[in-house]
Design an enzyme around this catalytic site. Structure first.
Site, PDB file in Angstrom:
ATOM      1  N   CYS A 104     -83.929 -21.091  51.701  1.00 49.32           N
ATOM      2  CA  CYS A 104     -84.799 -22.257  51.880  1.00 49.32           C
ATOM      3  C   CYS A 104     -84.436 -23.433  50.970  1.00 49.32           C
ATOM      4  CB  CYS A 104     -86.271 -21.886  51.673  1.00 49.32           C
ATOM      5  SG  CYS A 104     -86.743 -21.543  49.956  1.00 49.32           S
ATOM      6  N   CYS A 124     -81.901 -17.794  34.391  1.00 45.72           N
ATOM      7  CA  CYS A 124     -83.175 -18.125  33.770  1.00 45.72           C
ATOM      8  C   CYS A 124     -84.056 -18.758  34.849  1.00 45.72           C
ATOM      9  CB  CYS A 124     -82.912 -19.084  32.604  1.00 45.72           C
ATOM     10  SG  CYS A 124     -84.324 -19.367  31.544  1.00 45.72           S
TER      11      CYS A 124
END
Length: 137
Positions: A104, A124
């Site tokens: 997406c 991260c």
């Protein structure tokens, strides 16, 4: 890692994204925001399971690749094959590698070269961009 693409399997208008995401998810996933360090309960989640994109549900990381980076954000040393895409981020007066959902295009976080073995990578991630799905059994 693959470079981010302009067209994604899941594509919505800005209004459609706003209708399906919380304001914080929209800010992070669609506007490239960053949640405050230490605010995501997923940072301290260590049960077995899968971390999926909160925008489209695609599986991104497994608990087997999660580690405590001490940064205050959920961190992983490897994504699920084909689950992410990357772009170069030159904001904040530095160059970083931005991580997106390959399905997406949602902004997930950044990857750095200071992670543990075997990859040496630290993905991260913003916890708000992830949904944790515990393993059954």
């Amino acid at each position: 890692m693959t470079a981010s693409k302009d067209q994604y399997q899941v594509s919505k208008t800005e209004q459609e994204w706003q209708a399906t995401l919380t304001p914080e998810q929209f800010r992070v996933l669609r506007k490239h925001g960053t949640e405050r360090a230490g605010t995501s309960p997923l940072d301290k989640e260590y049960d077995k399971g899968t971390y999926n994109c909160s925008g489209c549900g695609q599986a991104l990381f497994t608990s087997d690749t999660k580690f405590n980076s001490g940064t205050g954000w959920p961190s992983f040393f490897a994504p699920i094959e084909g689950a992410i895409a990357t772009t170069t981020d030159k904001t904040l007066f530095m160059t970083r590698v931005e991580v997106h959902c390959s399905n997406c295009g949602g902004h997930l976080g950044h990857v750095f070269g200071d992670g543990p073995k075997p990859t040496g990578q630290r993905y991260c991630m913003n916890g708000v961009s992830l949904n944790f799905v515990p393993s059954e059994g």
